[in-house]
Design an enzyme around this catalytic site. Structure first.
Site, PDB file in Angstrom:
ATOM      1  N   TYR A 183      -7.968  14.264  -9.104  1.00 56.97           N
ATOM      2  CA  TYR A 183      -7.050  13.516  -9.965  1.00 56.97           C
ATOM      3  C   TYR A 183      -6.107  14.461 -10.717  1.00 56.97           C
ATOM      4  CZ  TYR A 183      -5.579   9.961 -13.373  1.00 56.97           C
ATOM      5  OH  TYR A 183      -4.837   9.095 -14.151  1.00 56.97           O
ATOM      6  N   ALA A 184      -6.658  15.542 -11.268  1.00 59.97           N
ATOM      7  CA  ALA A 184      -5.836  16.512 -11.996  1.00 59.97           C
ATOM      8  C   ALA A 184      -4.791  17.138 -11.091  1.00 59.97           C
ATOM      9  CB  ALA A 184      -6.723  17.594 -12.616  1.00 59.97           C
ATOM     10  N   ALA A 185      -5.186  17.438  -9.853  1.00 65.84           N
ATOM     11  CA  ALA A 185      -4.239  18.036  -8.902  1.00 65.84           C
ATOM     12  C   ALA A 185      -3.075  17.097  -8.631  1.00 65.84           C
ATOM     13  CB  ALA A 185      -4.959  18.384  -7.601  1.00 65.84           C
ATOM     14  N   ASN A 223       0.868  -1.176   0.000  1.00 68.50           N
ATOM     15  CA  ASN A 223       0.000   0.000   0.000  1.00 68.50           C
ATOM     16  C   ASN A 223       0.904   1.224   0.000  1.00 68.50           C
ATOM     17  OD1 ASN A 223      -1.725   2.125   0.506  1.00 68.50           O
ATOM     18  ND2 ASN A 223      -2.782   1.150   2.226  1.00 68.50           N
ATOM     19  N   VAL A 224       0.955   1.939  -1.112  1.00 68.84           N
ATOM     20  CA  VAL A 224       1.898   3.059  -1.227  1.00 68.84           C
ATOM     21  C   VAL A 224       1.566   4.219  -0.302  1.00 68.84           C
ATOM     22  CG1 VAL A 224       2.596   2.492  -3.593  1.00 68.84           C
ATOM     23  CG2 VAL A 224       0.658   4.044  -3.203  1.00 68.84           C
ATOM     24  N   SER A 246      -0.543  12.163 -16.247  1.00 66.02           N
ATOM     25  CA  SER A 246      -1.728  12.003 -17.092  1.00 66.02           C
ATOM     26  C   SER A 246      -1.918  13.260 -17.924  1.00 66.02           C
ATOM     27  CB  SER A 246      -2.974  11.778 -16.222  1.00 66.02           C
ATOM     28  OG  SER A 246      -4.160  11.884 -16.988  1.00 66.02           O
ATOM     29  N   LYS A 283      -1.962  14.599 -10.563  1.00 65.68           N
ATOM     30  CA  LYS A 283      -1.142  14.340 -11.737  1.00 65.68           C
ATOM     31  C   LYS A 283      -0.320  15.569 -12.144  1.00 65.68           C
ATOM     32  CE  LYS A 283      -2.166  10.042 -12.126  1.00 65.68           C
ATOM     33  NZ  LYS A 283      -1.135   9.015 -11.827  1.00 65.68           N
ATOM     34  N   ASN A 287       3.624   4.141 -10.647  1.00 63.37           N
ATOM     35  CA  ASN A 287       2.451   4.002 -11.505  1.00 63.37           C
ATOM     36  C   ASN A 287       1.143   3.867 -10.723  1.00 63.37           C
ATOM     37  OD1 ASN A 287       0.937   3.071 -14.078  1.00 63.37           O
ATOM     38  ND2 ASN A 287       0.786   1.274 -12.746  1.00 63.37           N
TER      39      ASN A 287
END
Length: 239
Positions: A145-147, A53-54, A132, A149, A80
């Site tokens: 998600y954008a933040a 678990n990262v 991404s 990536k 990844n």
């Protein structure tokens, strides 16, 4: 055998893009540790699964210590592992925000904080962060998600400077995939997939193997003078 005698760690390596990267590395001679919370969806010679678990910093340190104890080095790290929990900003919950930040951003930091300095000490290494297209252009309903990536790209440029500042040949780069046919997209209605394809100059969606080939290039000596870069693998996406 471009990666002969190399030790590679690929997070999120049980399936999807991570699986294809792990398989590509192994076929080029690397010993690959595919770290993932899920079960391995495949078997490949020289790819070894490891439950990780990262988001667990202590777990990442224990994993790092175990790999170094067993192999003595880590030559390649591919960050990844990632998740999505999409919602419009006005409807996004704390849980959705925190979960994505913890996996996609803190998870990248948790492992690299140990691996990067080790590479610096050994004098060489390649770190590849999977960002991404959304991290470059943003996307409605994916603020979290954008933040993350976009943050991964910032980490990439910072670590490219940090880990090479004393002359070590440590390279840090990012890959920004577009719409790639992983299991997540396989649940999307075909008409939407057709719409995604029309957003690209090549008129089609990507395949995980196409991202893996870029990762292989960045991991190998073929990319020996490339660092601090973000390579878009998106078919010429126009957002």
């Amino acid at each position: 055998m471009k990666l002969e005698n190399k030790v590679a760690v690929v997070t999120g390596g049980a399936k999807g893009i991570g699986m294809e990267i792990a398989k590509a590395f192994a076929k080029e001679g690397a010993i690959v540790i595919a770290a993932d919370m899920g079960d391995m969806a495949y078997e490949e010679k020289n790819v070894h699964g490891y439950k990780l678990n990262v988001t667990d910093s202590e777990g990442c340190k224990a994993f790092f210590d175990e790999i170094i104890s067993k192999f003595g080095k880590i030559d390649i790290l591919v960050n990844n592992a990632g998740i999505t929990k999409d919602a419009m900003t006005r409807k996004m919950t704390d849980e959705q925000w925190d979960a994505v930040i913890n996996v996609n951003l803190k998870g990248v930091f948790n492992l690299t904080r140990y691996v990067g300095p080790k590479m610096e000490a050994q004098g060489s290494g390649s770190i590849i962060n999977i960002s991404s297209v959304v991290g470059l252009f943003g996307n409605i309903g994916q603020a979290n998600y954008a933040a993350t990536k976009a943050g991964v790209i910032g980490l990439t440029m910072t670590w490219a400077k940090e880990f090479a500042r004393k002359g070590a040949q440590v390279r840090v780069n990012a890959i920004a995939p577009g719409y790639v046919m992983t299991d997540i997209l396989k649940t999307v209605p075909q008409e939407l997939l057709d719409g995604f394809a029309k957003l690209t100059m090549l008129g089609r969606l990507g395949q995980p193997e196409e991202v893996a080939k870029v990762a292989l290039f960045l991991a190998s000596d073929d990319a020996s003078y490339i660092t601090g870069q973000t390579i878009s693998v998106n078919g010429g996406m126009r957002l």
